[in-house]
Design a protein around this motif. Structure first.
Motif, PDB file in Angstrom:
ATOM      1  N   LEU A 458       0.702  -1.303   0.088  1.00 22.59           N
ATOM      2  CA  LEU A 458       0.064   0.009  -0.107  1.00 22.59           C
ATOM      3  C   LEU A 458       0.977   1.287  -0.028  1.00 22.59           C
ATOM      4  O   LEU A 458       0.819   2.215  -0.708  1.00 22.59           O
ATOM      5  CB  LEU A 458      -0.875   0.085   1.386  1.00 22.59           C
ATOM      6  N   ALA A 459       1.982   1.268   0.806  1.00 22.29           N
ATOM      7  CA  ALA A 459       2.693   2.335   0.823  1.00 22.29           C
ATOM      8  C   ALA A 459       3.754   2.435  -0.391  1.00 22.29           C
ATOM      9  O   ALA A 459       3.740   3.833  -1.021  1.00 22.29           O
ATOM     10  CB  ALA A 459       3.680   2.348   1.917  1.00 22.29           C
ATOM     11  N   SER A 460       4.030   1.617  -1.142  1.00 26.79           N
ATOM     12  CA  SER A 460       4.622   1.597  -2.319  1.00 26.79           C
ATOM     13  C   SER A 460       3.722   2.068  -3.390  1.00 26.79           C
ATOM     14  O   SER A 460       4.324   2.759  -4.410  1.00 26.79           O
ATOM     15  CB  SER A 460       5.421   0.195  -2.545  1.00 26.79           C
ATOM     16  N   LYS A 464      -3.826   6.125   0.049  1.00 29.64           N
ATOM     17  CA  LYS A 464      -4.083   6.706   1.164  1.00 29.64           C
ATOM     18  C   LYS A 464      -5.372   6.386   1.626  1.00 29.64           C
ATOM     19  O   LYS A 464      -6.469   5.882   0.791  1.00 29.64           O
ATOM     20  CB  LYS A 464      -3.772   8.310   0.884  1.00 29.64           C
ATOM     21  N   THR A 465      -5.705   6.541   2.860  1.00 28.82           N
ATOM     22  CA  THR A 465      -7.095   6.059   3.196  1.00 28.82           C
ATOM     23  C   THR A 465      -8.136   7.405   3.064  1.00 28.82           C
ATOM     24  O   THR A 465      -7.228   8.469   3.506  1.00 28.82           O
ATOM     25  CB  THR A 465      -7.149   5.715   4.636  1.00 28.82           C
ATOM     26  N   PRO A 466      -9.143   7.333   2.690  1.00 30.10           N
ATOM     27  CA  PRO A 466      -9.974   6.144   2.598  1.00 30.10           C
ATOM     28  C   PRO A 466     -10.072   5.921   1.120  1.00 30.10           C
ATOM     29  O   PRO A 466     -10.226   6.800   0.392  1.00 30.10           O
ATOM     30  CB  PRO A 466     -11.256   6.465   3.011  1.00 30.10           C
ATOM     31  N   ALA A 467      -9.552   4.518   0.681  1.00 32.27           N
ATOM     32  CA  ALA A 467      -9.726   4.322  -1.017  1.00 32.27           C
ATOM     33  C   ALA A 467      -9.773   2.926  -0.899  1.00 32.27           C
ATOM     34  O   ALA A 467      -9.158   1.915  -0.114  1.00 32.27           O
ATOM     35  CB  ALA A 467      -8.269   4.814  -1.550  1.00 32.27           C
ATOM     36  N   VAL A 468     -10.239   2.439  -1.979  1.00 30.96           N
ATOM     37  CA  VAL A 468     -10.272   0.994  -2.332  1.00 30.96           C
ATOM     38  C   VAL A 468      -8.843   0.758  -2.881  1.00 30.96           C
ATOM     39  O   VAL A 468      -8.355   1.491  -3.808  1.00 30.96           O
ATOM     40  CB  VAL A 468     -11.365   0.382  -3.404  1.00 30.96           C
ATOM     41  N   ALA A 469      -8.307  -0.274  -2.961  1.00 30.07           N
ATOM     42  CA  ALA A 469      -6.814  -0.745  -3.366  1.00 30.07           C
ATOM     43  C   ALA A 469      -6.744  -1.979  -3.725  1.00 30.07           C
ATOM     44  O   ALA A 469      -7.324  -3.066  -3.243  1.00 30.07           O
ATOM     45  CB  ALA A 469      -5.697  -0.414  -2.480  1.00 30.07           C
ATOM     46  N   ASN A 470      -5.925  -2.214  -4.842  1.00 27.11           N
ATOM     47  CA  ASN A 470      -5.542  -3.540  -5.191  1.00 27.11           C
ATOM     48  C   ASN A 470      -4.137  -3.717  -5.185  1.00 27.11           C
ATOM     49  O   ASN A 470      -3.169  -2.951  -5.705  1.00 27.11           O
ATOM     50  CB  ASN A 470      -5.779  -3.695  -7.043  1.00 27.11           C
ATOM     51  N   MET A 479      -7.894  -7.309  -3.556  1.00 31.98           N
ATOM     52  CA  MET A 479      -8.550  -6.031  -3.621  1.00 31.98           C
ATOM     53  C   MET A 479      -9.101  -5.904  -2.318  1.00 31.98           C
ATOM     54  O   MET A 479      -9.862  -6.674  -1.506  1.00 31.98           O
ATOM     55  CB  MET A 479      -9.887  -6.169  -4.779  1.00 31.98           C
ATOM     56  N   LEU A 480      -8.652  -4.839  -1.649  1.00 32.09           N
ATOM     57  CA  LEU A 480      -8.954  -4.368  -0.387  1.00 32.09           C
ATOM     58  C   LEU A 480      -9.938  -3.252  -0.397  1.00 32.09           C
ATOM     59  O   LEU A 480      -9.932  -2.051  -1.183  1.00 32.09           O
ATOM     60  CB  LEU A 480      -7.999  -3.837   0.294  1.00 32.09           C
ATOM     61  N   SER A 481     -10.978  -3.363   0.408  1.00 33.38           N
ATOM     62  CA  SER A 481     -12.009  -2.340   0.572  1.00 33.38           C
ATOM     63  C   SER A 481     -11.438  -1.214   1.415  1.00 33.38           C
ATOM     64  O   SER A 481     -10.368  -1.141   1.951  1.00 33.38           O
ATOM     65  CB  SER A 481     -13.251  -2.799   1.453  1.00 33.38           C
ATOM     66  N   THR A 482     -12.229   0.048   1.517  1.00 35.18           N
ATOM     67  CA  THR A 482     -11.637   1.139   2.192  1.00 35.18           C
ATOM     68  C   THR A 482     -11.371   0.939   3.743  1.00 35.18           C
ATOM     69  O   THR A 482     -10.432   1.422   4.155  1.00 35.18           O
ATOM     70  CB  THR A 482     -12.572   2.111   2.285  1.00 35.18           C
ATOM     71  N   TRP A 483     -12.219   0.099   4.375  1.00 37.08           N
ATOM     72  CA  TRP A 483     -11.868  -0.026   5.737  1.00 37.08           C
ATOM     73  C   TRP A 483     -10.693  -1.007   5.888  1.00 37.08           C
ATOM     74  O   TRP A 483     -10.101  -1.173   6.932  1.00 37.08           O
ATOM     75  CB  TRP A 483     -13.365  -0.498   6.492  1.00 37.08           C
ATOM     76  N   GLU A 484     -10.703  -2.108   4.941  1.00 38.17           N
ATOM     77  CA  GLU A 484      -9.349  -2.855   5.095  1.00 38.17           C
ATOM     78  C   GLU A 484      -8.184  -2.261   4.818  1.00 38.17           C
ATOM     79  O   GLU A 484      -7.035  -2.279   5.404  1.00 38.17           O
ATOM     80  CB  GLU A 484      -9.535  -4.106   4.169  1.00 38.17           C
ATOM     81  N   VAL A 485      -8.193  -1.187   3.884  1.00 41.25           N
ATOM     82  CA  VAL A 485      -7.128  -0.486   3.636  1.00 41.25           C
ATOM     83  C   VAL A 485      -6.596   0.573   5.038  1.00 41.25           C
ATOM     84  O   VAL A 485      -5.391   0.564   5.461  1.00 41.25           O
ATOM     85  CB  VAL A 485      -7.329   0.607   2.643  1.00 41.25           C
ATOM     86  N   ALA A 486      -7.785   1.019   5.707  1.00 40.58           N
ATOM     87  CA  ALA A 486      -7.595   1.595   7.061  1.00 40.58           C
ATOM     88  C   ALA A 486      -6.990   0.770   7.918  1.00 40.58           C
ATOM     89  O   ALA A 486      -6.069   1.350   8.544  1.00 40.58           O
ATOM     90  CB  ALA A 486      -8.957   2.437   7.261  1.00 40.58           C
ATOM     91  N   ALA A 487      -7.354  -0.302   8.080  1.00 39.79           N
ATOM     92  CA  ALA A 487      -6.858  -1.357   9.124  1.00 39.79           C
ATOM     93  C   ALA A 487      -5.421  -1.543   8.813  1.00 39.79           C
ATOM     94  O   ALA A 487      -4.718  -1.633   9.895  1.00 39.79           O
ATOM     95  CB  ALA A 487      -7.807  -2.582   8.976  1.00 39.79           C
ATOM     96  N   PHE A 488      -4.809  -1.601   7.625  1.00 32.55           N
ATOM     97  CA  PHE A 488      -3.399  -1.844   7.618  1.00 32.55           C
ATOM     98  C   PHE A 488      -2.497  -0.351   7.730  1.00 32.55           C
ATOM     99  O   PHE A 488      -1.595  -0.678   8.094  1.00 32.55           O
ATOM    100  CB  PHE A 488      -3.017  -2.615   6.016  1.00 32.55           C
TER     101      PHE A 488
END
Length: 577
Positions: A458-460, A464-470, A479-488
């Motif tokens: 995610l850092a590389s 940033k939160t909040p966002a959906v990310a692959n 695929m990570l949801s917004t809350w999963e990204v925020a958790a990490f």
């Protein structure tokens, strides 16, 4: 414009500029209720040279400037044929020639210059990086020659322009606060803002912001349409869009229409005075609805169940690996909601026993009579120990086995499971591999490695939160949801830790499934399933806690992540058969 006595040539030029401006201002007067009457002098076809007439014209323009907002000027010029190069040049000069400039004048110059740049820029400005010198050349008819480099106090604009390329959604743009920082910079500049060189640098940054808005709106609209199509396939027909200012049961067709409306002022949408929060929240709503869309394989958890760590430990260790009470301990206490809920998830299920091979005897021999309540297998057979099903990771079950010895009988009252006869053929056969093996410490280390790898990915990727990310973990795209990204990225509490482990288990199980599809071991896959089931039990425990605490957001987020894990567990179990 001054109103002192002027030569005839200057008066004529003044009237030409005033009538050109009046074409735009009279249209603003017709379209918007600004509470002002038309200018009587400019309505007349006669160009008067009296100072009083010129003062009345100047006063009328000043009143209009005070009442017309920049978003109204923007809407008119972008939705009519009045946004010509000639009209834009006149409007910019009108505001720059004022002796005292207000904040409203600054905002209007901001818009008018970038609008002029967009209208007069050569082909390709929207497809490549734009340098300061190129912008200065386009704006030269208005601003004249400028310096070779922007002022030092505008260096933050270059940093902000580079940050624009890292954004993936409108939520990212507004959440990063880039626009607010640049506005503060321009406000603190005072009269320095209106210097020609500064105006070129600011116009370049505004142009890059406009181009970024175009790209991010397209990305959000694409994500919304994708989620809508997925929801339709899963049988969902309405979405709660209250946060977007819409209804609690907004139909998917209505959301499609909203997206269509957002496409109309596409190139200038960022500046059209629209509520970007609507588009941001619609995307969030449909993505959350997609995460919670009904799926098979969910496990019901009693609301009164105690999902503390101690309760989970007791519930799992009270059962042997094959589902029967352990032979070396007293019978388990009566069933409870905790045991029933946890054991159904954490305890591995034994696969159906294969049919025993037909017995092969080396020589016929009579079987001695057996007592009524006992069982004696045929004589002269080597004892074979049945392999035991091991426990999931973390819990170390005690090993036990059932050995069948010739001429020895077992009482049904003692044996936990009736033993079936095992015979030895004339030719020895290799012992079968155990159906499920206990995951080694390497497996647990792999799970922890994934948990540490995801935030690095995610850092590389500058997520940033909040966002959906692959993210890519090994050869698995996750695929990570917004809350999963925020958790990490944020973490710091039990809910975040549970979400991290659940997502890591999902990635770990997906990796083992890919290995199995390419000829990998079924044993490793079953071990990964056990790990995933254990994490599934833990996240459902957190769902129960969140419900009891009336934490709606955590309940929804945890439940959605739990469903994703359960879905991949179901797929893995089919593959492991």
């Amino acid at each position: 414009m001054t109103t002192t006595a002027k030569p005839i040539t200057e008066v004529a030029a003044y009237w030409r500029e005033a009538r050109k401006l009046y074409t735009v201002y009279s249209s603003l007067l017709e379209r918007f209720s600004v509470g002002l009457l038309p200018c009587r002098e400019l309505e007349s076809p006669i160009d008067r040279s009296e100072p009083e007439s010129l003062q009345n014209i100047q006063r009328w323009f000043m009143q209009m400037d005070e009442r017309v907002h920049v978003h109204q000027l923007r809407q008119l010029l972008q939705t009519s044929r009045l946004g010509t190069e000639d009209n834009l040049r006149s409007l910019v000069n009108h505001h720059l020639q004022k002796e005292t400039k207000t904040e409203s004048d600054r905002d209007k110059v901001d818009f008018l210059l970038v609008q002029y740049l967009s209208s007069c820029a050569p082909t390709g400005f929207y497809e490549r990086d734009v340098e300061f010198e190129e912008v200065a050349q386009v704006l030269e008819p208005i601003l004249g020659e400028v310096g070779l480099h922007p002022p030092k106090w505008l260096e933050p604009l270059d940093r902000g322009a580079k940050d624009l390329d890292t954004l993936h959604s409108l939520r990212d743009l507004l959440g990063e606060g880039i626009l607010e920082k640049m506005r503060e910079l321009k406000t603190s500049a005072g009269d320095m803002y209106f210097g020609p060189t500064a105006l070129v640098a600011i116009a370049r940054f505004n142009f890059l912001v406009r181009r970024t808005f175009v790209r991010l709106i397209a990305a959000d609209l694409h994500a919304i349409r994708f989620s809508i199509n997925e929801l339709e396939q899963r049988g969902v027909r309405t979405v709660n869009c209250v946060r977007a200012g819409l209804g609690p049961m907004e139909t998917l067709e209505n959301l499609r229409q909203v997206c269509q409306e957002w496409k109309k002022p596409f190139r200038a949408a960022y500046a059209a005075g629209q509520n970007f929060k609507e588009l941001i929240e619609i995307r969030g709503a449909v993505e959350e609805a997609l995460a919670l869309a009904p799926e098979k394989g969910s496990i019901a958890v009693p609301p009164e169940a105690d999902f503390s760590e101690d309760a989970m430990m007791r519930a799992v260790t009270d059962h042997s690996s094959n589902g029967a009470p352990r032979a070396d301990v007293p019978p388990p206490p009566p069933s409870s909601a905790v045991r029933d809920a946890i054991a159904s998830v954490a305890a591995p299920k034994a696969p159906p026993s294969p049919a025993p091979p037909p017995p092969v005897f080396s020589a016929p021999a009579p079987t001695p009579p057996a007592p009524a309540a006992t069982f004696s297998p045929p004589p002269a057979r080597e004892p074979i120990a049945e392999k035991k099903l091991e426990m999931p990771p973390v819990f170390q079950a005690e090993k036990s086995s059932v050995v069948i010895t010739p001429e020895k009988t077992f009482s049904p009252a003692i044996a936990p499971v009736p033993a079936r006869p095992v015979v030895t053929p004339e030719k020895a056969i290799p012992s079968p591999n155990p159906v499920i093996t206990t995951p080694t410490p390497v497996v647990i280390a792999d799970l922890q490695a994934i948990q540490h790898k995801i935030p690095q990915e995610l850092a590389s990727n500058n997520i940033k939160t909040p966002a959906v990310a692959n993210v890519t973990v090994g050869n698995i795209k996750l695929m990570l949801s917004t809350w999963e990204v925020a958790a990490f990225l944020k973490g710091g509490d039990e809910t975040s830790e549970t979400l991290q482990r659940s997502v890591s288990a999902r990635a770990f199980l997906a990796g083992q499934m890919e290995l199995r599809k390419h000829g990998g071991s079924a044993t490793d896959l079953r071990s990964a399933i056990h790990v995933a089931k254990y994490e599934s039990a833990k996240i459902q425990a957190r769902v129960s806690v969140a419900k009891q605490n009336n934490d709606i957001d955590s309940t929804v987020n945890l439940a959605a992540t739990s469903k994703r894990l359960l879905m991949i567990i179901e797929e893995a179990e089919k593959l492991a058969k």
